[in-house]
Design an enzyme around this catalytic site. Sequence first.
Site, PDB file in Angstrom:
ATOM      1  N   TYR A 101     -15.609  17.387 -14.788  1.00 47.58           N
ATOM      2  CA  TYR A 101     -16.064  15.994 -14.825  1.00 47.58           C
ATOM      3  C   TYR A 101     -17.075  15.756 -13.692  1.00 47.58           C
ATOM      4  O   TYR A 101     -16.870  16.221 -12.561  1.00 47.58           O
ATOM      5  CB  TYR A 101     -14.826  15.102 -14.661  1.00 47.58           C
ATOM      6  CG  TYR A 101     -15.121  13.650 -14.523  1.00 47.58           C
ATOM      7  CD1 TYR A 101     -15.520  12.895 -15.620  1.00 47.58           C
ATOM      8  CD2 TYR A 101     -15.002  13.008 -13.296  1.00 47.58           C
ATOM      9  CE1 TYR A 101     -15.796  11.556 -15.491  1.00 47.58           C
ATOM     10  CE2 TYR A 101     -15.275  11.661 -13.161  1.00 47.58           C
ATOM     11  CZ  TYR A 101     -15.687  10.944 -14.261  1.00 47.58           C
ATOM     12  OH  TYR A 101     -15.955   9.615 -14.135  1.00 47.58           O
TER      13      TYR A 101
ATOM     14  N   ARG B 281       0.834  -1.219   0.000  1.00 47.66           N
ATOM     15  CA  ARG B 281       0.000   0.000   0.000  1.00 47.66           C
ATOM     16  C   ARG B 281       0.862   1.260   0.000  1.00 47.66           C
ATOM     17  O   ARG B 281       0.453   2.317  -0.496  1.00 47.66           O
ATOM     18  CB  ARG B 281      -0.970   0.004   1.198  1.00 47.66           C
ATOM     19  CG  ARG B 281      -1.796   1.294   1.300  1.00 47.66           C
ATOM     20  CD  ARG B 281      -3.015   1.168   2.198  1.00 47.66           C
ATOM     21  NE  ARG B 281      -2.754   0.541   3.467  1.00 47.66           N
ATOM     22  CZ  ARG B 281      -2.158   1.127   4.509  1.00 47.66           C
ATOM     23  NH1 ARG B 281      -1.789   2.385   4.434  1.00 47.66           N
ATOM     24  NH2 ARG B 281      -1.968   0.464   5.634  1.00 47.66           N
TER      25      ARG B 281
HETATM   26  C1  LIG Z   1     -12.759  10.018 -15.947  1.00 46.18           C
HETATM   27  C2  LIG Z   1     -12.309  11.313 -15.438  1.00 46.18           C
HETATM   28  C3  LIG Z   1     -11.986  11.477 -14.079  1.00 46.18           C
HETATM   29  C4  LIG Z   1     -12.145  10.353 -13.074  1.00 46.18           C
HETATM   30  O1  LIG Z   1     -11.265   9.321 -13.350  1.00 46.18           O
HETATM   31  P1  LIG Z   1     -11.494   7.792 -12.891  1.00 46.18           P
HETATM   32  O2  LIG Z   1     -10.251   7.143 -13.394  1.00 46.18           O
HETATM   33  O3  LIG Z   1     -12.743   7.322 -13.530  1.00 46.18           O
HETATM   34  O4  LIG Z   1     -11.588   7.810 -11.411  1.00 46.18           O
HETATM   35  C5  LIG Z   1     -11.517  12.710 -13.654  1.00 46.18           C
HETATM   36  N1  LIG Z   1     -11.380  13.730 -14.513  1.00 46.18           N
HETATM   37  C6  LIG Z   1     -11.694  13.620 -15.828  1.00 46.18           C
HETATM   38  C7  LIG Z   1     -11.522  14.788 -16.717  1.00 46.18           C
HETATM   39  C8  LIG Z   1     -12.165  12.409 -16.332  1.00 46.18           C
HETATM   40  O5  LIG Z   1     -12.483  12.311 -17.619  1.00 46.18           O
END
Ligand SMILES: *Cc1c(COP(=O)(O)O)cnc(C)c1O
Length: 404
Positions: free
Chosen positions: A123, A70
Site C-alpha cells: 500500500y 487515550r
Molecule cells: C488503506 C490501507 C492501509 C492504510 O489504512 P488507513 O486506515 O487508511 O490508515 C494500509 N494497508 C492497506 C493494505 C490498505 O489498503
Amino acid sequence: MGDTAVRVENGVTEKGVEEELQFATITAQAGFCKENFISHTGHGKAICTASIYEFESLEEHMAAAHTYRRCGHPNSDDMAHAIACLESAETGLATSSGMGAVVCTVLSLMKGGDTVLVHADTYGGTNSLFEEDVRRFGMNVEFVDVLDVVALEVALSRCKETDSGDGRVLVFCETITNPLIRVADVTAISSVCKRFGALLVVDNTFGTPLRSKPLLQGADLVVHSATKFLGGHSDLIAGAVVGSNKLVEQAKAVAVRWGLTISPFEAWLCTRSIRTLQIRLERAWTTSEKLASRLRDEKHGILAVNSATKCAILSFLVVGGLHGAKTLIKTLRFIKFAASLGGVTTTVSHPASTSHAYLLPEERERLGIHDGLIRLSVGIEDFEDISNDLLRAIRAAAAPTPDK
Ligand SMILES: *Cc1c(COP(=O)(O)O)cnc(C)c1O
C-alpha cells in the site's frame, strides 16, 4: 461495576475463540457483552465518550481497566477483542487508522540500525512510511519482492552477512497485493523468516480474516486497515494490531505514547460493522469472481485481468492507456471513482494517479502498474447491474476516438 475484568460472552473469551463457534457467529456477536458499561438494558454497548474516569479511592484507580481515554476505553476494547477473535489471536489493539497500526508495530519492534525488508508494492502509505520516516529514524529499509520466497531468502542472507550481531530484521508484507492481486504464501514466507530469525508482520486488510489468518501461518503480528472491509461502509477510519499478548502489549504502549489509539465512536461503528462482515464478503466475493470471468471473456477493450478467489478487489488493464482509463471513469453510471475500497458500494480507482502516484513512471511500468490499469472494489449491489455498468464503460474506453 464488580468484576469487569472477566469477559466471557457467548462462548467468546478474552483468550480467543472456543472451538465450536463458527466465523458467522463470532462476527454476528461482535461487541455484544453482558456487562454493558452504561445501559444494562440496551442490546449492545453504548458509545462511551468520557475522556476521564472517576474513582472513590486510589486503590480503585490502580485496579481500574480504564482511567484516561487515550490509554483505552470500553468501545476500543470491544473492537480489539472482536478482531482478535476473528484472527484467532491472543489479543488485539484498536488504532486510529491502518497507518497507525503499521506505525505501532514498527516502532515497538525495531530500533535504529535494524533492518526492515518491505514488500516492493505494498500500500502506498505504507511504502512511503518506510521510505520517508522509518529510514529517517535510522533503520535500514530495503524493498524486496517478499512474495518471491527465493528473493526473500537472498535478501535475508545478505542481512545476515552484514549484521554486526544484535541487529533485528523485520519482514513486512500483505496477504494480497494492491493493485495486482498477487496472493502471498504466508506459510512459506514465515518459514523462511523463522530460519533467519526475522520477525514477520502481515497486513491482512485485503485478505480479511475470513479468507486468511496469517498468525496461524506463522506471522508474528497482523495489522489491518479496518477502514476497508471490517468497517465496510466507507464511513470510518480505523486500524488494528493483533497477535500475542507480549507483542501487542508493546505495540499498545507505543500507541498510547504516540496518541495512535482509536476514538469511541469509530470503535463502536467498526464493531457494529463487523457483525455483517461475512455476509458482505461472501456476496462481494461471488460477484467479484463472476465479474473476473466476464471481463476475461470480453474480447475487446481489456488487455489483462488480475483477480483471486475470495477477494473483492480485482484490477484490469483497459486499452488506450490513460485516455482509456479517463473515458471509462467518465462513462460509469453508478459505480463511483473513489480512492478507497472495501465498502458495500462498488468503486473504481486509478492506481497510477492515486495510490501509486508516488512512484516514478518507469518504476510503475516495471511493477506493472500501467496507465490503463483500473482497480475495482466490488460491493454488494446486483451482479448484472455492476457488470452492465462496467462493460458499457469498457466498451466506451475501447471505442476509437474521433480526434485520433
Ligand atoms: C488503506 C490501507 C492501509 C492504510 O489504512 P488507513 O486506515 O487508511 O490508515 C494500509 N494497508 C492497506 C493494505 C490498505 O489498503
